[in-house]
Design a protein around this motif. Structure first.
Motif, PDB file in Angstrom:
ATOM      1  N   ILE A   1       0.458  56.103  13.689  1.00  0.00           N
ATOM      2  CA  ILE A   1       1.583  55.906  13.884  1.00  0.00           C
ATOM      3  C   ILE A   1       2.308  56.519  15.140  1.00  0.00           C
ATOM      4  O   ILE A   1       2.821  55.557  15.972  1.00  0.00           O
TER       5      ILE A   1
ATOM      6  N   LEU B   1       8.887  50.571   8.712  1.00  0.00           N
ATOM      7  CA  LEU B   1       8.450  50.642  10.210  1.00  0.00           C
ATOM      8  C   LEU B   1       9.837  50.879  11.326  1.00  0.00           C
ATOM      9  O   LEU B   1      10.048  51.518  11.856  1.00  0.00           O
TER      10      LEU B   1
ATOM     11  N   VAL C   1       9.831  46.385  16.423  1.00  0.00           N
ATOM     12  CA  VAL C   1       9.039  45.745  15.154  1.00  0.00           C
ATOM     13  C   VAL C   1       9.516  44.434  14.771  1.00  0.00           C
ATOM     14  O   VAL C   1      10.418  43.795  14.628  1.00  0.00           O
TER      15      VAL C   1
END
Length: 248
Positions: free
Chosen positions: A128, A148, A157
């Motif tokens: 990540i 996220l 995102v």
């Protein structure tokens, strides 16, 4: 709308199930076409199918009623339930605390987390943190999208209606990586290598959760009957067989 009537003996449940019927002769069940292998439309028969379809069909058979399926966008499932357009949600939906505030969930039928996928020709197995500043994709209305965004490390995102749409943009290089339900992503990649994406090896899910059916807050009796049927499915081993049928 797709209507499925179960013949006696489907999944071998006829011998094991003999519970009382719901108050109605049928229930409307919300499903989505984008949740392979949990719920999808078979391209050959044009009928709604999948593990969660088989489960709710088995529950309906146990209670002597008919399941009527309503194809609904994932993000519209809970609004449709609370608006009375459907009676049950049977999809790859995680039972989260936020969702529990507005719907009631059944006992757990399956547990899983998210997966990261990248273009098939991209050899990097990202963490990540390695995607800081990049644009990534997730399906609108999912817990993964919220997780996220909460990290606050990505350039963007980007939200999509379906996992297939995310895969397309990952393949074309429009976004660096995509995130989605691990069993759904793995199933689609295994069945169709031409999608041009692959799972990232060693990825640790941001969040794991439990899949369950959902009913409105005011349908306690319906929930009790669903849970009683799920208990029978688990005890008989039929629940495990249903998921094994779809490779999950």
């Amino acid at each position: 709308m797709f209507i499925t009537k179960l013949a006696i003996g489907v999944f071998g449940l006829a011998l094991a199930f003999s519970g009382p019927a719901f108050a109605a002769d049928s229930v409307k069940v919300g499903v989505t076409t984008t949740g392979v292998p949990f719920t999808f439309v078979d391209t050959t028969s044009q009928q709604v199918t999948g593990a969660m379809v088989d489960i709710v069909n088995a529950i309906a058979a146990d209670n002597g009623i008919e399941a009527q399926f309503e194809l609904t966008a994932f993000s519209a499932l809970i609004p449709s339930l609370n608006a009375g357009k459907i009676d049950i949600i049977s999809a790859g939906m995680l039972a989260t605390d936020e969702r529990r505030k507005i719907v009631n969930f059944s006992d757990t039928v399956y547990s899983y987390g998210d997966a990261m996928f990248v273009a098939a020709d991209n050899p990097e197995n990202y963490t990540i943190e390695a995607l800081k500043g990049e644009t990534v994709g997730a399906q609108i209305g999912t817990t993964f999208a919220d997780s996220l965004k909460a990290l606050g490390i990505f350039g963007e995102v980007k939200l999509y209606d379906s996992i297939a749409d995310i895969m397309r943009d990952v393949k074309l290089g429009r976004i660096k990586a995509g995130f989605g339900d691990q069993p759904i992503v793995a199933y689609q990649i295994a069945k169709n290598p031409a999608l041009g994406v692959r799972l990232v090896d060693g990825y640790k899910p941001l969040k794991s959760g439990d899949v369950a059916l959902a009913v409105p807050k005011d349908k306690a009796e319906l929930l009790q009957k669903i849970n009683a049927s799920i208990a029978k499915l688990k005890e008989s081993g039929e629940l495990e067989k249903i998921f094994a049928k779809y490779g999950i």
